[in-house]
Enzyme design. Sequence first.
Site, PDB file in Angstrom:
ATOM      1  N   CYS A 170      83.862 -22.519 -63.002  1.00  0.00           N
ATOM      2  CA  CYS A 170      82.957 -21.549 -63.605  1.00  0.00           C
ATOM      3  C   CYS A 170      82.551 -20.467 -62.614  1.00  0.00           C
ATOM      4  O   CYS A 170      81.978 -19.451 -62.995  1.00  0.00           O
ATOM      5  CB  CYS A 170      81.704 -22.250 -64.131  1.00  0.00           C
ATOM      6  SG  CYS A 170      82.056 -23.476 -65.407  1.00  0.00           S
ATOM      7  N   HIS A 223      85.455 -31.608 -73.702  1.00  0.00           N
ATOM      8  CA  HIS A 223      86.696 -31.184 -73.043  1.00  0.00           C
ATOM      9  C   HIS A 223      86.868 -31.730 -71.633  1.00  0.00           C
ATOM     10  O   HIS A 223      87.949 -31.626 -71.065  1.00  0.00           O
ATOM     11  CB  HIS A 223      86.800 -29.657 -73.036  1.00  0.00           C
ATOM     12  CG  HIS A 223      85.844 -28.961 -72.122  1.00  0.00           C
ATOM     13  ND1 HIS A 223      86.253 -28.306 -70.985  1.00  0.00           N
ATOM     14  CD2 HIS A 223      84.507 -28.805 -72.180  1.00  0.00           C
ATOM     15  CE1 HIS A 223      85.211 -27.764 -70.389  1.00  0.00           C
ATOM     16  NE2 HIS A 223      84.139 -28.054 -71.092  1.00  0.00           N
ATOM     17  N   THR A 271      75.892 -24.902 -88.697  1.00  0.00           N
ATOM     18  CA  THR A 271      76.775 -25.879 -89.323  1.00  0.00           C
ATOM     19  C   THR A 271      77.588 -26.613 -88.262  1.00  0.00           C
ATOM     20  O   THR A 271      78.196 -25.994 -87.399  1.00  0.00           O
ATOM     21  CB  THR A 271      77.717 -25.188 -90.312  1.00  0.00           C
ATOM     22  OG1 THR A 271      76.937 -24.485 -91.285  1.00  0.00           O
ATOM     23  CG2 THR A 271      78.611 -26.205 -91.009  1.00  0.00           C
ATOM     24  N   GLY A 290      78.716 -28.485 -72.942  1.00  0.00           N
ATOM     25  CA  GLY A 290      77.768 -28.846 -71.898  1.00  0.00           C
ATOM     26  C   GLY A 290      76.781 -27.745 -71.566  1.00  0.00           C
ATOM     27  O   GLY A 290      75.609 -28.006 -71.282  1.00  0.00           O
ATOM     28  N   THR A 291      77.241 -26.491 -71.587  1.00  0.00           N
ATOM     29  CA  THR A 291      76.340 -25.387 -71.259  1.00  0.00           C
ATOM     30  C   THR A 291      75.192 -25.304 -72.251  1.00  0.00           C
ATOM     31  O   THR A 291      74.015 -25.208 -71.863  1.00  0.00           O
ATOM     32  CB  THR A 291      77.116 -24.053 -71.225  1.00  0.00           C
ATOM     33  OG1 THR A 291      78.025 -24.075 -70.129  1.00  0.00           O
ATOM     34  CG2 THR A 291      76.177 -22.873 -71.072  1.00  0.00           C
TER      35      THR A 291
END
Length: 391
Positions: free
Chosen positions: A336, A209, A245, A78-79
């Site tokens: 966070c 996650h 990749t 997400g970050t």
Amino acid sequence: MPSDAPLYLDYAASAPLCDAAREAELDYESSRIAGANPNSLHSLGREAARALDGARRDLARCLGGGFRPMDVTFTSGGTESNNLALLGMAEAARERDRRRTRVLVSAIEHDSVLDVLPPLRGRGFEVGLVSPDRHGVVTPEAVGELLGPDVALVSVMCANNETGVVQPVAAIARRAHAAGALMHTDAVQAFARIPLELGDVDAVSLAAHKIGGPVGVGALALRSRCPLRPQSFGGGQEQGRRAGTQDVRGALAFAAAARSCSDGLSERRRLVASRAQGLYDRLCAPGTGIEASVSPQMDEGRLPGMVSLLVPGVDSETLVLSLDEAGFEVSAGSACSSGSLDPSHVLSAMRIPRELALCSLRVSFDERVGEDDLSRFADALLALVCKKAGA
């Protein structure tokens, strides 16, 4: 799980790996494409690319809103998705129209959005913060007051990661488009937890996650018509939007978790919301001293399975550590921001007094946490509050 094992109640930080994701990872590891580069031209590379595209299709289908498989760009989480959206979309919008030099975001965004604002300013953008109301809602009217022909991008999250309040993203997107601005939403907490109305949204950030997928994989769903300036270089993967990749194993597990969560979503939402309501009813009953940070009545305006509390007289660090010692894993607002001595920026933006905001607690779970588990947690928290009151 052993009876003496800690009870994990911090799913909003990271949900335990679900069975579907675990099975997808094991299937990948035992397959012939394990470790194959999906950008290689040989047969194993092409097979890995097809598997990756299958995961892309599944995520687009679970996301809805008219997003297509080719719109899904895989990221590390997400970050990265939020960083890429804000920087890439704002710069691309300004390149298309030099008047577009302003970005609007809500004051209750995750740090992965708010911490992008200084770099945006460093690249010549002005930034406007949209405040929520006392209930934690960022209204379309509040956004509209700051919109103008110079706005390149509006970013408002689907649901807040501390309070669980669902935002009127569809209406905000229509306001943004009426002013010629692009619209991004961080749906990391909301995806596969509630039905989403994304038909008017240009870009959506996701993370595996949060829904029981693996850590380290996410996605940015970006409509093909939407301009984006890449922020990483060196390979041209993901249609040139994000170099590097791809993690095929992670993408397959992400897609499996999304499918699992999307199946029976309405029933699961009702079940988890009912359990959250029961927790609110018990913990915020008269005489406990515990308050809800937002209205304790669960409705469709709230994420199921997220309980946001204020415990006057007991600071968040003491609450988290004491509950941890008692065998319950929770957080103080956003995980966070753990270790910060400042009150939650979300609660501050909602105009909750500092002394109360410093006593916040976030409890989060999904259907894997039963009523008996939540009852044990409630017993422990009430005992802790009673002990502190008598100290």
